[in-house]
Design a protein around this motif. Structure first.
Motif, PDB file in Angstrom:
ATOM      1  N   ILE A  60       0.862  -1.182   0.000  1.00 34.78           N
ATOM      2  CA  ILE A  60       0.000   0.000   0.000  1.00 34.78           C
ATOM      3  C   ILE A  60       0.900   1.233   0.000  1.00 34.78           C
ATOM      4  N   ALA A  61       0.647   2.146  -0.936  1.00 33.38           N
ATOM      5  CA  ALA A  61       1.408   3.393  -0.951  1.00 33.38           C
ATOM      6  C   ALA A  61       0.513   4.534  -0.497  1.00 33.38           C
ATOM      7  N   VAL A  62       1.053   5.390   0.344  1.00 31.28           N
ATOM      8  CA  VAL A  62       0.318   6.584   0.756  1.00 31.28           C
ATOM      9  C   VAL A  62       0.593   7.662  -0.296  1.00 31.28           C
ATOM     10  N   SER A  63      -0.366   7.804  -1.213  1.00 27.67           N
ATOM     11  CA  SER A  63      -0.313   8.857  -2.229  1.00 27.67           C
ATOM     12  C   SER A  63      -1.015  10.071  -1.632  1.00 27.67           C
ATOM     13  N   SER A  64      -1.963  10.647  -2.346  1.00 28.02           N
ATOM     14  CA  SER A  64      -2.663  11.828  -1.817  1.00 28.02           C
ATOM     15  C   SER A  64      -3.769  12.244  -2.770  1.00 28.02           C
ATOM     16  N   ILE A  65      -4.732  12.959  -2.240  1.00 25.23           N
ATOM     17  CA  ILE A  65      -5.692  13.683  -3.091  1.00 25.23           C
ATOM     18  C   ILE A  65      -4.908  14.583  -4.055  1.00 25.23           C
ATOM     19  N   SER A  66      -3.688  14.948  -3.628  1.00 26.73           N
ATOM     20  CA  SER A  66      -2.827  15.802  -4.448  1.00 26.73           C
ATOM     21  C   SER A  66      -2.293  15.090  -5.688  1.00 26.73           C
ATOM     22  N   ALA A  67      -2.564  13.813  -5.821  1.00 21.88           N
ATOM     23  CA  ALA A  67      -2.262  13.126  -7.086  1.00 21.88           C
ATOM     24  C   ALA A  67      -3.263  13.539  -8.157  1.00 21.88           C
ATOM     25  N   HIS A  94       6.185  20.994  -6.543  1.00 22.87           N
ATOM     26  CA  HIS A  94       7.217  19.960  -6.474  1.00 22.87           C
ATOM     27  C   HIS A  94       6.679  18.691  -5.826  1.00 22.87           C
ATOM     28  N   TYR A  95       5.600  18.836  -5.053  1.00 26.30           N
ATOM     29  CA  TYR A  95       5.060  17.738  -4.237  1.00 26.30           C
ATOM     30  C   TYR A  95       3.984  16.947  -4.983  1.00 26.30           C
ATOM     31  N   THR A  96       3.041  17.669  -5.616  1.00 23.72           N
ATOM     32  CA  THR A  96       1.915  16.942  -6.227  1.00 23.72           C
ATOM     33  C   THR A  96       2.381  15.952  -7.310  1.00 23.72           C
ATOM     34  N   PRO A  97       3.412  16.280  -8.116  1.00 25.67           N
ATOM     35  CA  PRO A  97       3.869  15.267  -9.090  1.00 25.67           C
ATOM     36  C   PRO A  97       4.408  14.004  -8.415  1.00 25.67           C
ATOM     37  N   THR A  98       4.967  14.142  -7.217  1.00 25.13           N
ATOM     38  CA  THR A  98       5.466  12.927  -6.541  1.00 25.13           C
ATOM     39  C   THR A  98       4.301  12.048  -6.102  1.00 25.13           C
ATOM     40  N   LYS A  99       3.197  12.669  -5.720  1.00 25.33           N
ATOM     41  CA  LYS A  99       2.040  11.898  -5.248  1.00 25.33           C
ATOM     42  C   LYS A  99       1.325  11.242  -6.430  1.00 25.33           C
ATOM     43  N   VAL A 115      -3.611   4.662  -1.103  1.00 22.52           N
ATOM     44  CA  VAL A 115      -4.617   5.488  -0.437  1.00 22.52           C
ATOM     45  C   VAL A 115      -4.306   6.940  -0.780  1.00 22.52           C
ATOM     46  N   LEU A 116      -5.362   7.724  -0.936  1.00 17.45           N
ATOM     47  CA  LEU A 116      -5.233   9.133  -1.313  1.00 17.45           C
ATOM     48  C   LEU A 116      -5.865   9.995  -0.210  1.00 17.45           C
ATOM     49  N   PRO A 117      -5.091  10.264   0.841  1.00 20.23           N
ATOM     50  CA  PRO A 117      -5.664  11.090   1.913  1.00 20.23           C
ATOM     51  C   PRO A 117      -5.897  12.525   1.448  1.00 20.23           C
ATOM     52  N   GLY A 118      -6.909  13.154   2.056  1.00 21.34           N
ATOM     53  CA  GLY A 118      -7.118  14.594   1.879  1.00 21.34           C
ATOM     54  C   GLY A 118      -6.198  15.319   2.848  1.00 21.34           C
ATOM     55  N   THR A 119      -6.708  16.319   3.523  1.00 24.38           N
ATOM     56  CA  THR A 119      -5.866  17.040   4.496  1.00 24.38           C
ATOM     57  C   THR A 119      -6.019  16.403   5.869  1.00 24.38           C
ATOM     58  N   ILE A 120      -4.912  15.859   6.348  1.00 26.75           N
ATOM     59  CA  ILE A 120      -4.865  15.148   7.617  1.00 26.75           C
ATOM     60  C   ILE A 120      -3.950  15.962   8.545  1.00 26.75           C
ATOM     61  N   LEU A 121      -4.396  16.209   9.755  1.00 30.23           N
ATOM     62  CA  LEU A 121      -3.608  17.044  10.680  1.00 30.23           C
ATOM     63  C   LEU A 121      -2.408  16.264  11.209  1.00 30.23           C
ATOM     64  N   THR A 122      -1.218  16.629  10.734  1.00 26.45           N
ATOM     65  CA  THR A 122       0.031  15.989  11.175  1.00 26.45           C
ATOM     66  C   THR A 122       1.135  17.049  11.197  1.00 26.45           C
ATOM     67  N   ASP A 123       2.340  16.612  11.535  1.00 25.40           N
ATOM     68  CA  ASP A 123       3.479  17.543  11.550  1.00 25.40           C
ATOM     69  C   ASP A 123       3.738  18.152  10.168  1.00 25.40           C
ATOM     70  N   ILE A 124       3.412  17.407   9.109  1.00 25.31           N
ATOM     71  CA  ILE A 124       3.779  17.843   7.747  1.00 25.31           C
ATOM     72  C   ILE A 124       3.102  19.169   7.391  1.00 25.31           C
ATOM     73  N   ASN A 125       1.922  19.426   7.957  1.00 24.05           N
ATOM     74  CA  ASN A 125       1.204  20.650   7.606  1.00 24.05           C
ATOM     75  C   ASN A 125       0.906  21.542   8.822  1.00 24.05           C
ATOM     76  N   MET A 126       1.630  21.277   9.901  1.00 19.09           N
ATOM     77  CA  MET A 126       1.397  22.044  11.130  1.00 19.09           C
ATOM     78  C   MET A 126       1.570  23.548  10.882  1.00 19.09           C
ATOM     79  N   ASP A 127       2.657  23.927  10.181  1.00 18.84           N
ATOM     80  CA  ASP A 127       2.904  25.352   9.924  1.00 18.84           C
ATOM     81  C   ASP A 127       1.881  25.913   8.940  1.00 18.84           C
TER      82      ASP A 127
END
Ligand SMILES: NC(=O)C1=CN([C@@H]2O[C@H](COP(=O)(O)OP(=O)(O)OC[C@H]3O[C@@H](n4cnc5c(N)ncnc54)[C@H](OP(=O)(O)O)[C@@H]3O)[C@@H](O)[C@H]2O)C=CC1
Ligand SMILES: C[C@H](O)[C@@H]1OC(=O)[C@H](O)[C@@H]1O
Length: 253
Positions: free
Chosen positions: A139-146, A155-160, A184-196
């Protein structure tokens, strides 16, 4: 118990979605090896949480951007647990930055961690599963950003999108070995990656109003779908992409 006695590997599992997936897998009866980069304390506490559930846990440090880390992680996990049944490619970064002055180093690091890292990790796990000869689940954690863009994520959405595409091609390459590959294509999940990025309460509230289920996601919201795809409940599911976004993607107007 959906994963009784399964041996599960999760990359980037010191915090956030990977951590929730690792602990949830243990809750479903799996032994779990986690990869992480720098969060020694967080990784140790993830292992402690796995062990508190009565399962084996092991943390193995390594930078997924280095192709050599992949073979090292799989080899050490096999040494600790004997085999690999399920592999979750999750490690990722998203250093938000504008497009027109994107530093080359930021672009290249994001590609290497998110996409190159996924490629070599999935390849190493798949080779181990093929050697074992009993199939497996990746299972790969992709993103809605795919599927959609982000002004500060060029730079990020092409990786997803790449990770999502990798799962589609790997599903074809590995189907003959009984190895299923899904994302799996998560939407916005509250984690360290988007804390700022989400520190601004106005932006946070604006994001939440766009979500039909009325709230931003939590790591456990993604762990369940990952466990499902890992389990035999999904035994005829491969090459699929599962949106886990509270309905955000379909909410045009
Ligand atoms: N949060 C969200 O809204 C969404 C996240 N995602 C994806 O989910 C995945 C997990 O992110 P999330 O849980 O949100 O964020 P976190 O920042 O909480 O977790 C990131 C994890 O990846 C690890 N990591 C980072 N770089 C490396 C590296 N080079 N080598 C090994 N491990 C590394 C971190 O380890 P350490 O702490 O040691 O640095 C940490 O365990 C990412 O792939 C992200 O793109 C997808 C959609 C939405
Ligand atoms: C980190 C972002 O908040 C998050 O990452 C994703 O992949 C989502 O699409 C969000 O933009």
């Amino acid at each position: 118990m959906l994963l009784k006695d399964k041996k599960v590997l999760v990359t980037g599992a010191s915090t956030g979605i990977g951590r929730a997936a690792a602990i949830s897998a243990a809750g479903h009866g799996a032994d779990v090896a986690i990869n992480f980069l720098a969060g020694d304390d967080e990784a140790a506490s993830c292992v402690a949480a796995i062990e508190a559930l009565g399962r084996k846990g092991v943390a193995i440090a390594g930078d997924v951007a280095d192709p050599a880390t992949a073979g090292d992680f799989v080899a050490k996990a096999v040494e600790a647990m004997g085999r690999v049944d399920i592999f979750v490619n999750n490690a990722g970064i998203c250093p938000f930055h504008a497009f027109l002055d994107m530093p080359v180093a930021t672009f290249e690091r994001t590609m290497r961690v998110n996409l190159h890292g996924a490629y070599f990790m999935v390849q190493a796990a798949a080779n181990q599963m093929v050697r074992q000869g009993q199939g497996g689940s990746i299972i790969a954690v992709s993103s809605i950003s795919a599927l959609v863009g982000g002004e500060y994520q060029t730079h990020y959405t092409p990786t997803k999108a790449g990770v999502h595409s990798l799962m589609q091609s790997a599903a074809i390459a590995l189907g003959k070995h009984g190895i299923r590959c899904n994302s799996v294509l998560p939407g916005t999940i509250l984690t360290d990656i988007n804390m700022d990025d989400l520190a601004d309460p106005e932006k946070r509230a604006r994001m939440a109003t766009r979500i039909p289920l009325g709230r931003l996601g939590e790591p456990d919201d993604v762990a369940g779908p990952i466990v499902f795809l890992a389990s035999d409940l999904a035994r005829y599911v491969t090459g699929a992409a599962l949106l886990v976004d509270g309905g955000a993607f379909v909410n045009l107007q």
